[in-house]
Design an enzyme around this catalytic site. Sequence first.
Site, PDB file in Angstrom:
ATOM      1  N   GLU A  81     -11.253   0.443  -4.258  1.00  0.00           N
ATOM      2  CA  GLU A  81     -11.608   0.085  -2.722  1.00  0.00           C
ATOM      3  C   GLU A  81     -12.222   1.159  -2.156  1.00  0.00           C
ATOM      4  OE1 GLU A  81      -8.001  -1.423  -0.856  1.00  0.00           O
ATOM      5  OE2 GLU A  81      -9.006  -1.554   1.155  1.00  0.00           O
ATOM      6  N   ASP A 126      -7.297   2.778  -3.320  1.00  0.00           N
ATOM      7  CA  ASP A 126      -7.942   2.832  -2.111  1.00  0.00           C
ATOM      8  C   ASP A 126      -8.252   4.276  -1.832  1.00  0.00           C
ATOM      9  OD1 ASP A 126      -7.491   1.326   1.347  1.00  0.00           O
ATOM     10  OD2 ASP A 126      -9.223   2.100   0.183  1.00  0.00           O
ATOM     11  N   LYS A 156     -10.525  -8.184   6.584  1.00  0.00           N
ATOM     12  CA  LYS A 156      -9.439  -7.756   7.554  1.00  0.00           C
ATOM     13  C   LYS A 156      -9.932  -8.401   8.737  1.00  0.00           C
ATOM     14  CE  LYS A 156      -7.870  -3.202   5.688  1.00  0.00           C
ATOM     15  NZ  LYS A 156      -8.233  -1.603   6.003  1.00  0.00           N
ATOM     16  N   SER A 206       0.795  -1.133   0.074  1.00  0.00           N
ATOM     17  CA  SER A 206      -0.015  -0.138  -0.013  1.00  0.00           C
ATOM     18  C   SER A 206       1.091   1.246   0.141  1.00  0.00           C
ATOM     19  CB  SER A 206      -0.984  -0.026   1.331  1.00  0.00           C
ATOM     20  OG  SER A 206      -1.713   1.314   1.210  1.00  0.00           O
ATOM     21  N   GLY A 239      -4.835  -4.993   5.276  1.00  0.00           N
ATOM     22  CA  GLY A 239      -3.677  -4.767   6.392  1.00  0.00           C
ATOM     23  C   GLY A 239      -3.991  -3.503   7.156  1.00  0.00           C
ATOM     24  N   ASP A 248     -14.173  -2.440   2.012  1.00  0.00           N
ATOM     25  CA  ASP A 248     -13.264  -2.685   3.090  1.00  0.00           C
ATOM     26  C   ASP A 248     -14.017  -2.222   4.196  1.00  0.00           C
ATOM     27  OD1 ASP A 248      -9.920  -1.132   3.968  1.00  0.00           O
ATOM     28  OD2 ASP A 248     -11.282  -2.354   5.043  1.00  0.00           O
ATOM     29  N   ASN A 303     -10.486   5.120   1.125  1.00  0.00           N
ATOM     30  CA  ASN A 303     -11.039   4.989   2.245  1.00  0.00           C
ATOM     31  C   ASN A 303     -12.162   5.970   2.342  1.00  0.00           C
ATOM     32  OD1 ASN A 303      -7.714   4.575   2.908  1.00  0.00           O
ATOM     33  ND2 ASN A 303      -9.102   3.513   4.183  1.00  0.00           N
ATOM     34  N   LYS A 331      -0.871  -0.668  -4.503  1.00  0.00           N
ATOM     35  CA  LYS A 331      -2.055  -0.175  -4.268  1.00  0.00           C
ATOM     36  C   LYS A 331      -1.879   1.132  -3.883  1.00  0.00           C
ATOM     37  CE  LYS A 331      -4.829  -0.276   0.104  1.00  0.00           C
ATOM     38  NZ  LYS A 331      -5.415  -1.020   1.039  1.00  0.00           N
ATOM     39  N   LEU A 332      -2.652   2.153  -4.341  1.00  0.00           N
ATOM     40  CA  LEU A 332      -2.174   3.672  -4.528  1.00  0.00           C
ATOM     41  C   LEU A 332      -3.462   4.217  -3.490  1.00  0.00           C
ATOM     42  CD1 LEU A 332      -1.321   4.878  -8.043  1.00  0.00           C
ATOM     43  CD2 LEU A 332       0.116   4.058  -6.134  1.00  0.00           C
ATOM     44  N   LYS A 333      -3.070   4.890  -2.321  1.00  0.00           N
ATOM     45  CA  LYS A 333      -4.101   5.738  -1.744  1.00  0.00           C
ATOM     46  C   LYS A 333      -4.578   6.905  -2.670  1.00  0.00           C
ATOM     47  CE  LYS A 333      -4.339   3.465   2.235  1.00  0.00           C
ATOM     48  NZ  LYS A 333      -5.672   2.821   2.687  1.00  0.00           N
TER      49      LYS A 333
HETATM   50  C1  LIG Z   1      -3.577   3.782   8.279  1.00  0.00           C
HETATM   51  S1  LIG Z   1      -4.428   2.878   6.737  1.00  0.00           S
HETATM   52  C2  LIG Z   1      -5.122   1.455   7.517  1.00  0.00           C
HETATM   53  C3  LIG Z   1      -6.363   0.901   6.527  1.00  0.00           C
HETATM   54  C4  LIG Z   1      -5.896   0.931   5.182  1.00  0.00           C
HETATM   55  N1  LIG Z   1      -4.717  -0.175   5.040  1.00  0.00           N
HETATM   56  C5  LIG Z   1      -3.777  -0.236   4.255  1.00  0.00           C
HETATM   57  O1  LIG Z   1      -3.782   0.674   3.279  1.00  0.00           O
HETATM   58  C6  LIG Z   1      -2.693  -1.230   4.056  1.00  0.00           C
HETATM   59  C7  LIG Z   1      -1.864  -1.059   5.418  1.00  0.00           C
HETATM   60  C8  LIG Z   1      -1.165  -2.350   5.706  1.00  0.00           C
HETATM   61  O2  LIG Z   1      -0.070  -2.780   4.626  1.00  0.00           O
HETATM   62  O3  LIG Z   1      -1.115  -2.971   6.638  1.00  0.00           O
HETATM   63  C9  LIG Z   1      -6.881   0.456   4.097  1.00  0.00           C
HETATM   64  O4  LIG Z   1      -8.032   1.070   4.318  1.00  0.00           O
HETATM   65  O5  LIG Z   1      -6.870  -0.602   3.373  1.00  0.00           O
HETATM   66 MG   LIG Z   2      -8.820  -0.109   2.529  1.00  0.00          MG
END
Ligand SMILES: CSCC[C@@H](NC(=O)CCC(=O)O)C(=O)O
Ligand SMILES: [Mg+2]
Length: 368
Positions: free
Chosen positions: A214, A189, A263, A135, A291, A239, A191, A161-163
């Site tokens: 995502e 992703d 998760k 990520s 994660g 998610d 969020n 995976k790009l935020k």
């Molecule tokens: C602080 S972001 C935690 C939630 C985020 N998790 C990740 O992006 C992967 C984090 C990891 O590699 O554990 C998600 O929404 O999927």
């Molecule tokens: Mg996510």
Amino acid sequence: MKLAGIELRRVRMPLVAPFRTSFGTQTDRDVLLLRAVTDEAEGWGECVAMDDPLYSSEYVEAVADVLRRFLVPALAAHAPADATAVAPALHPFKGHRMAKAALETAILDAELRAAGRPLSRELGAVHDRVPCGVSVGIMDSRAKLLDTVDGYLSEGYVRIKLKIEPGWDLAPVRAVRERFGDDVLLQVDANTAYTRADADLLAALDPFDLLLIEQPLDEEDIVGHADLSARVRTPICLDESITSARAAADAIRLGACRIVNIKPGRVGGYLEARRIHDLCAAHGVPVWCGGMLETGLGRAANVALAALPGFTLPGDTSASSRYFRTDLTEPFVLDEGHLAVPTGPGIGVDPLPEVLAEITTSIEWLPL
Ligand SMILES: CSCC[C@@H](NC(=O)CCC(=O)O)C(=O)O
Ligand SMILES: [Mg+2]
């Protein structure tokens, strides 16, 4: 197996670099670990709750409080014989799935260690190693993003995976595609950062042939995700919305997602995570393991889960070095883009005593 008590242990671990998402920037992890002490063995459960209620409604202080005042006393009253009896004992208490997950996992780990059974086998794993994605946070510039992605691809990660968030979406995706080509497995992703009004913007991601988008919308907007799924060619993955097997079944039935990020901490534990896996498999819905910046304790359990047959997409099961200079356990090291599934009893790893002592910020014993 008789449960003597639960130790709540807070540890603080600095991240190797700030990790920015649409809901904030993290520079370290304040992690709540649970150690279940029984007459036969001890077990570990890592709570995935963050410092503040920005990813979900849970946060570390609240988890400690609900464990102290309600969940651990409930176990004292019910004296669960094994981990499968934990969720029923905790059912009267609404929500708090991350707290419940940590408690169930610590007890499951103790039970499996006592029996000499690996978690992977208990859950139904079919692989002895799993492909790993990574990520990538929101960055200050596209140049920094491309350098970061280049580094991860060089390390061997098999999926990027790009935020994303409004203002950081099409351009970074286009830049990664132009620099690294169309063969890189790429997903984004959000969020929950977008709204139903952003459907055309999200549809503009379609030409980049992403694996998935995502959680683009609010975690409660299942209908909005269903409408979006009809407008956008790229598969929608949920998610934050998937808090249980029932939530997964409803989302699939309503067409709100074609892929699920599982998760265990978000859904109440590894036993519910397996139920979601089984349900998604029955509907032909691919799943992958998400994660929450876990230490090696939670990472070990996630890698075991990611080895189940329905986990057909690379997860956010990265190497320890993605987040930590020094992990709490022996580090998870990428080997040709894969992590090996632990083979020891229970989660198969233990905290390194000297590291645990160094990063511990508080210890609280909750007797049963
Ligand atoms: C602080 S972001 C935690 C939630 C985020 N998790 C990740 O992006 C992967 C984090 C990891 O590699 O554990 C998600 O929404 O999927
Ligand atoms: Mg996510």
